[in-house]
Design a protein around this motif. Sequence first.
Motif, PDB file in Angstrom:
ATOM      1  N   GLY A  93       0.801  -1.138   0.086  1.00  0.00           N
ATOM      2  CA  GLY A  93       0.119  -0.164  -0.070  1.00  0.00           C
ATOM      3  C   GLY A  93       0.703   1.374  -0.079  1.00  0.00           C
ATOM      4  O   GLY A  93       2.217   1.100  -0.070  1.00  0.00           O
ATOM      5  N   PHE A 107      -6.063  -5.531  -1.991  1.00  0.00           N
ATOM      6  CA  PHE A 107      -7.240  -4.777  -2.260  1.00  0.00           C
ATOM      7  C   PHE A 107      -6.983  -3.119  -2.558  1.00  0.00           C
ATOM      8  O   PHE A 107      -7.541  -2.783  -3.501  1.00  0.00           O
ATOM      9  N   VAL A 162      -1.658 -12.520   0.386  1.00  0.00           N
ATOM     10  CA  VAL A 162      -2.311 -13.015   1.529  1.00  0.00           C
ATOM     11  C   VAL A 162      -2.957 -12.067   2.411  1.00  0.00           C
ATOM     12  O   VAL A 162      -2.832 -11.022   2.470  1.00  0.00           O
ATOM     13  N   ALA A 198      -1.951  -3.537   7.457  1.00  0.00           N
ATOM     14  CA  ALA A 198      -2.995  -3.953   6.371  1.00  0.00           C
ATOM     15  C   ALA A 198      -4.361  -3.547   6.932  1.00  0.00           C
ATOM     16  O   ALA A 198      -4.879  -3.847   7.971  1.00  0.00           O
ATOM     17  N   CYS A 199      -4.955  -2.682   6.028  1.00  0.00           N
ATOM     18  CA  CYS A 199      -6.155  -2.145   6.238  1.00  0.00           C
ATOM     19  C   CYS A 199      -6.309  -1.285   5.349  1.00  0.00           C
ATOM     20  O   CYS A 199      -5.616  -0.543   5.039  1.00  0.00           O
ATOM     21  N   LYS A 215     -10.564  -0.011  14.464  1.00  0.00           N
ATOM     22  CA  LYS A 215      -8.919   0.229  15.169  1.00  0.00           C
ATOM     23  C   LYS A 215      -8.940   0.349  16.502  1.00  0.00           C
ATOM     24  O   LYS A 215      -7.980  -0.020  17.166  1.00  0.00           O
TER      25      LYS A 215
HETATM   26  N1  LIG Z   1      -2.850   7.252   4.939  1.00  0.00           N
HETATM   27  C1  LIG Z   1      -3.224   7.826   6.155  1.00  0.00           C
HETATM   28  O1  LIG Z   1      -3.520   8.830   6.049  1.00  0.00           O
HETATM   29  C2  LIG Z   1      -3.608   7.182   7.448  1.00  0.00           C
HETATM   30  C3  LIG Z   1      -3.896   7.478   8.523  1.00  0.00           C
HETATM   31  C4  LIG Z   1      -4.133   6.787   9.640  1.00  0.00           C
HETATM   32  C5  LIG Z   1      -3.907   5.586   9.732  1.00  0.00           C
HETATM   33  N2  LIG Z   1      -3.845   4.872   8.463  1.00  0.00           N
HETATM   34  C6  LIG Z   1      -3.340   3.349   8.643  1.00  0.00           C
HETATM   35  O2  LIG Z   1      -2.332   3.149   7.858  1.00  0.00           O
HETATM   36  C7  LIG Z   1      -2.061   2.042   7.197  1.00  0.00           C
HETATM   37  C8  LIG Z   1      -1.809   2.094   5.979  1.00  0.00           C
HETATM   38  O3  LIG Z   1      -2.638   3.106   5.182  1.00  0.00           O
HETATM   39  P1  LIG Z   1      -2.392   3.457   3.697  1.00  0.00           P
HETATM   40  O4  LIG Z   1      -2.586   5.071   3.460  1.00  0.00           O
HETATM   41  O5  LIG Z   1      -0.955   3.025   3.462  1.00  0.00           O
HETATM   42  O6  LIG Z   1      -3.619   2.722   2.917  1.00  0.00           O
HETATM   43  P2  LIG Z   1      -3.661   1.652   1.749  1.00  0.00           P
HETATM   44  O7  LIG Z   1      -4.720   1.337   1.380  1.00  0.00           O
HETATM   45  O8  LIG Z   1      -2.685   2.276   0.688  1.00  0.00           O
HETATM   46  O9  LIG Z   1      -2.678   0.478   2.147  1.00  0.00           O
HETATM   47  C9  LIG Z   1      -3.430  -0.672   2.804  1.00  0.00           C
HETATM   48  C10 LIG Z   1      -2.722  -1.993   2.494  1.00  0.00           C
HETATM   49  O10 LIG Z   1      -3.260  -2.925   3.268  1.00  0.00           O
HETATM   50  C11 LIG Z   1      -3.673  -4.033   2.252  1.00  0.00           C
HETATM   51  N3  LIG Z   1      -4.690  -4.678   2.846  1.00  0.00           N
HETATM   52  C12 LIG Z   1      -6.009  -4.237   3.217  1.00  0.00           C
HETATM   53  N4  LIG Z   1      -6.811  -5.444   3.684  1.00  0.00           N
HETATM   54  C13 LIG Z   1      -5.922  -6.300   3.694  1.00  0.00           C
HETATM   55  C14 LIG Z   1      -6.040  -7.782   4.450  1.00  0.00           C
HETATM   56  N5  LIG Z   1      -7.327  -8.037   4.898  1.00  0.00           N
HETATM   57  N6  LIG Z   1      -5.221  -8.617   4.425  1.00  0.00           N
HETATM   58  C15 LIG Z   1      -3.915  -7.963   3.698  1.00  0.00           C
HETATM   59  N7  LIG Z   1      -3.612  -6.831   3.377  1.00  0.00           N
HETATM   60  C16 LIG Z   1      -4.681  -6.005   3.212  1.00  0.00           C
HETATM   61  C17 LIG Z   1      -4.086  -3.240   1.044  1.00  0.00           C
HETATM   62  O11 LIG Z   1      -4.052  -4.016  -0.209  1.00  0.00           O
HETATM   63  C18 LIG Z   1      -2.961  -2.127   1.077  1.00  0.00           C
HETATM   64  O12 LIG Z   1      -1.839  -2.592   0.269  1.00  0.00           O
HETATM   65  C19 LIG Z   1      -3.660   1.479   7.501  1.00  0.00           C
HETATM   66  O13 LIG Z   1      -3.493   0.703   8.601  1.00  0.00           O
HETATM   67  C20 LIG Z   1      -4.292   2.627   7.931  1.00  0.00           C
HETATM   68  O14 LIG Z   1      -5.344   2.432   8.853  1.00  0.00           O
HETATM   69  C21 LIG Z   1      -3.263   5.726   7.533  1.00  0.00           C
END
Ligand SMILES: NC(=O)c1ccc[n+]([C@@H]2O[C@H](COP(=O)([O-])OP(=O)(O)OC[C@H]3O[C@@H](n4cnc5c(N)ncnc54)[C@H](O)[C@@H]3O)[C@@H](O)[C@H]2O)c1
Length: 400
Positions: A48, A73, A123, A140-141, A215
């Motif tokens: 991600g 995803f 995975v 992952a989320c 969360k």
């Molecule tokens: N970007 C932000 O502003 C922000 C803010 C607060 C928290 N976060 C947290 O940081 C993390 C990363 O955020 P991001 O911005 O890179 O999001 P993103 O959506 O780009 O990355 C999330 C990754 O997790 C993978 N994923 C989702 N569900 C999954 C599952 N069930 N099994 C395996 N992989 C799975 C997705 O394919 C993706 O590669 C997340 O946990 C998010 O909640 C992000």
Amino acid sequence: MASETVNGGDQQTITKPPPLPSPLRFSKFFQFVSWQSNLRILVTGGAGFIGSHLVDKLMENEKNEVIVIDNYFTGSKDNLKKWIGHPRFELIRHGFNDDEKDKNMVYKVSHYAVLIIDLPLSVDVTETLLLEVDQIYHLACPASPIFYKYNPVKTIKTNVIGTLNMLGLAKRVGARILLTSTSEVYGDPIEHPQKEEYWGNVNPIGVRSCYDEGKRVAETLMFDYHRQHGLEIRIARIFNTYGPRMNIDDGRVVSNFIAQAIRYCSWNHIAPPACIPFLMGEPLTVQAPGTQTRSFCYVSDMVDGLIRLMDGDHTGPINIGNPGEFTMMELAEAVKELIDPKVPLKIVENTPDDPRQRKPDITKAKELLGWEPKITLREGLPLMEEDFRQRLGVPKKQAN
Ligand SMILES: NC(=O)c1ccc[n+]([C@@H]2O[C@H](COP(=O)([O-])OP(=O)(O)OC[C@H]3O[C@@H](n4cnc5c(N)ncnc54)[C@H](O)[C@@H]3O)[C@@H](O)[C@H]2O)c1
Ligand SMILES: O=C(O)[C@H]1O[C@H](OP(=O)(O)OP(=O)(O)OC[C@H]2O[C@@H](n3ccc(=O)[nH]c3=O)[C@H](O)[C@@H]2O)[C@H](O)[C@@H](O)[C@@H]1O
């Protein structure tokens, strides 16, 4: 080991010693000490946006071996392509790697034939997994509201079952685990700016609850494993992060505004504005009322904060974000100013439970991690514009 607590010090302190490293890893270390990396690090969600930048940074350290799992995803293998094939990097595919593929052909063909042919093998953290690692960055989320609301039951499963699985793995192999929690645990905050001690104002039955309550449960699980089993945990509460490599149609505000402004200008360039206005692309969609605020952190600052938290002595939760606060209208104006002042804004309907204000108090991050963000929004936006222009194939017009 750290025993600091939050929430006014009313939580229990640790009663058990930290777990020992995995016996498997321990014996391997002594047997092959000459080539063994110092740390084997698992990054869930590593394909991600934040995850792939984190992988880049971790891979810079030659002592690290990095393993990624992802279900793709919202992530993409493209984000990791420079590491695929690197001897210190592994992208796990359904729990077996390329070398094992031939040996397991029957198993794989019978179970995953369609996936092998058509989709990247993935995975999912909602399935159990056994790996021998020292640290787990659990990201992952899906993070963009439109994606996490798309299948809310899956989002809850990812946050709850996924975190349970990763905690189970951490317990079994004695790994330290970091959860990327979120400022959304504060909900629509009544206290401003938000300190870690604030318990939040969250709707438990709303359309965002799959994510923010998910969360919150994930944080609870982390602390229960810490208190009950002595697990080494780290919790980062991340505030809105932006930067290159965000999905272009991710739906989050910074990526939306930048993509909209670039697309608007590219159409504008082809079609004279006076004659075909409907061909000019989308204006910047400011969701009403536009006075809601967010505080935007550039991704390299975020990654630096996450690594300091993981490698430091403090469990957290610790806010990691940039305290520079902007209304969505101000953000739109900043993007216009950067890309083209002629791009119009359009006020559109908002979604339910959208937090009205958000700004981190980062005193803890400064004091405990020696961390504070370096890149301002005005410095970060052009870096993101450059990346989006490259991916959209719309170069910046040179001034005459
Ligand atoms: N970007 C932000 O502003 C922000 C803010 C607060 C928290 N976060 C947290 O940081 C993390 C990363 O955020 P991001 O911005 O890179 O999001 P993103 O959506 O780009 O990355 C999330 C990754 O997790 C993978 N994923 C989702 N569900 C999954 C599952 N069930 N099994 C395996 N992989 C799975 C997705 O394919 C993706 O590669 C997340 O946990 C998010 O909640 C992000
Ligand atoms: O930092 C966080 O803790 C959370 O921030 C974001 O959630 P949100 O702030 O709602 O993210 P956006 O979708 O980018 O929305 C920010 C603001 O911009 C507005 N917006 C969004 C999109 C758009 O096109 N126009 C617009 O005005 C929204 O109404 C909202 O007020 C992330 O997507 C979550 O994953 C993350 O956990």
